[in-house]
Write a protein that holds these residues in place. Structure first.
Motif, PDB file in Angstrom:
ATOM      1  N   LYS A  63      32.647  40.956  36.096  1.00 40.92           N
ATOM      2  CA  LYS A  63      33.195  41.894  36.854  1.00 40.92           C
ATOM      3  C   LYS A  63      32.748  43.189  36.658  1.00 40.92           C
ATOM      4  N   GLU A 268      40.158  46.876  35.457  1.00 35.52           N
ATOM      5  CA  GLU A 268      39.777  45.455  35.780  1.00 35.52           C
ATOM      6  C   GLU A 268      38.140  45.412  35.706  1.00 35.52           C
ATOM      7  N   PRO A 269      37.617  45.097  34.642  1.00 32.88           N
ATOM      8  CA  PRO A 269      38.376  43.901  33.932  1.00 32.88           C
ATOM      9  C   PRO A 269      39.014  44.506  32.584  1.00 32.88           C
TER      10      PRO A 269
END
Length: 444
Positions: A63, A268-269
């Motif tokens: 990600k 995120e992550p």
């Protein structure tokens, strides 16, 4: 209609390969330069770079697009550790650096990042980055043949004018390329400079016949020269503290990537996963005999230019790097890179490292009118490049901390114990506040 390729998108192979090659070319000049400077094999650096990138992608759950390559911050400590304790001991220091990353990642996961920002404010990070660059300046000048008292074994049979010419051609192409190249060439000026310097060295007879024979005799496929680490506390103490500098650099890269891609990767992550990926990649490099790794700003630049953020493209570059590490002639050509070529490009690169420290001062608007900032910067720089070293015994073994490592430790300690405002500055602040109140009262 969107005009970018998002992080999770997977492109056709025919499209992915050239985009991955572009990322490879963007990082390869710097990644192979670190092992060449430190006496390691470029093929092991390529191998660790590719594997490290894939490990990073796994740790970040695919990600966060980032390429992992050899870190310049560790060059000085690596040279010292390798010279004093041996290459096998030096790579135990690489593993120690990776362990610092992993520990910090765990702390950030549970405690946040505030403590790290407090320990490493911009004035400390900028000063240490300056130390890293200036500490290597003498090496670049020696390799370029500009120090008349320096004589390398390979200089004996080569006229000094030819040696210096190769270095200056390499430096000149690097400068002109950085200033005037456009498009794809704009992301690989250092690689172009090294190739031009190599050709010039061949034309002027700076590359010995023995090197050409070794390149010609190299097998098409060969394993990178893996090395088993040998535990050495000195090497580990020398290199581990430098991780805090690259940690600050890493965090900066994540924030830049946030801006480029338009996402908040710290959530995120998560920043802890990004730092964990860097640490796992560096630990792996130390385990097999490679240099420490870090995320590469050059590849962030490629993403900004192409607007292709796909982790599949980044992963493809990692796979190509692994494949290249097994191609013998490629590794042999790199391993026999003429020293003046390295000298020419190092004048530019080491200078850029030091200048990026000053850039941190400017971008973060560091006020050197504040005595704390002035003291921190002064002490860190002088200790870092002045040859300072501290020796002590630990469990009966002699331990030495010197150079960048010592400067980093001293900088962090001073920053934590010194007050933000000195006594005289406090008095001045009180006087200014009193005068401001008096003026306000008179105005009423």
């Amino acid at each position: 209609m969107k005009n970018y390729v998002d992080v999770e998108e997977r492109l056709p192979i025919a499209t992915t390969i050239p985009l991955s090659l572009q990322h490879l070319f963007a990082m390869v000049g710097a990644t192979i330069l670190v092992p060449i400077i430190t006496g390691m094999s470029p093929s092991i650096a390529l191998f660790c770079s590719g594997i490290g990138t894939l490990l990073y992608i796994i740790c970040t759950k695919a990600k966060l697009p980032a390429y992992i390559g050899s870190s310049f911050a560790f060059i000085g400590p690596m040279l010292v550790a390798s010279k004093n304790y041996g290459p096998e001991a030096m790579i135990s220091g690489v593993m120690a650096a990776g362990m610092v990353y992993i520990i910090v990642a765990m702390i950030i996961k549970f405690c946040g990042i505030g403590w790290l920002n407090k320990a490493l404010p911009p004035v400390v990070v900028g000063s240490i980055v300056i130390v890293i660059g200036l500490g290597l300046a003498g090496t670049a000048i020696n390799w370029a043949g500009l120090n008349s008292s320096y004589m390398d074994a390979s200089m004996v049979s080569v006229p000094r004018w030819a040696w210096i010419t190769v270095a200056m051609v390499t430096l000149g192409v690097g400068i002109l390329g950085s200033m005037y190249f456009k498009g794809f060439l704009a992301v690989i000026p250092i690689l172009v400079a090294m190739i031009t310097g190599y050709v010039t060295a061949l034309a002027l007879g700076v590359v010995p016949h023995s090197a050409m024979e070794a390149i010609a005799a190299t097998k098409l496929f060969r394993l990178p020269p893996f090395m088993t680490p040998k535990f050495n506390l000195n090497a580990m103490m020398l290199m581990a503290p430098v991780s805090f500098v690259t940690l600050a650099e890493h965090i900066g890269h994540v924030y830049v990537t946030n801006n480029v891609v338009g996402r908040d990767f710290t959530k995120e992550p998560g920043l802890h996963r990004s730092i964990l990926g860097d640490g796992v990649a560096t630990m792996f490099a130390g385990f097999v005999g490679g240099p420490p790794n870090t995320t590469y700003g050059e590849n962030i630049g490629v993403m900004a230019i192409t607007r292709v953020y796909s982790v599949w493209v980044i992963g493809g570059a990692g796979v190509i790097a692994i494949l290249l590490s097994f191609i013998g002639p490629v590794a042999a050509i790199i391993e026999h890179m003429p020293l003046p070529v390295m000298g020419g490009v190092s004048i530019l690169l080491f200078g850029i490292i030091a200048s990026s420290g000053f850039r941190i001062f400017v971008e973060d608007k560091i006020d050197f009118g504040k005595k704390k900032n002035l003291i921190l910067s002064s002490v860190i720089i002088v200790i870092g490049i002045g040859g300072a070293a501290v020796k002590f015994k630990f469990n009966g073994a002699d331990v030495e901390i010197a150079g960048v490592a010592l400067a980093t430790i001293v900088g962090i300690i001073l920053n934590l114990i010194l007050p933000d405002i000195s006594a005289t500055e406090k008095d001045t602040t009180v006087e200014d506040e009193f005068e401001a109140k008096e003026k306000a009262a008179k105005a009423i």
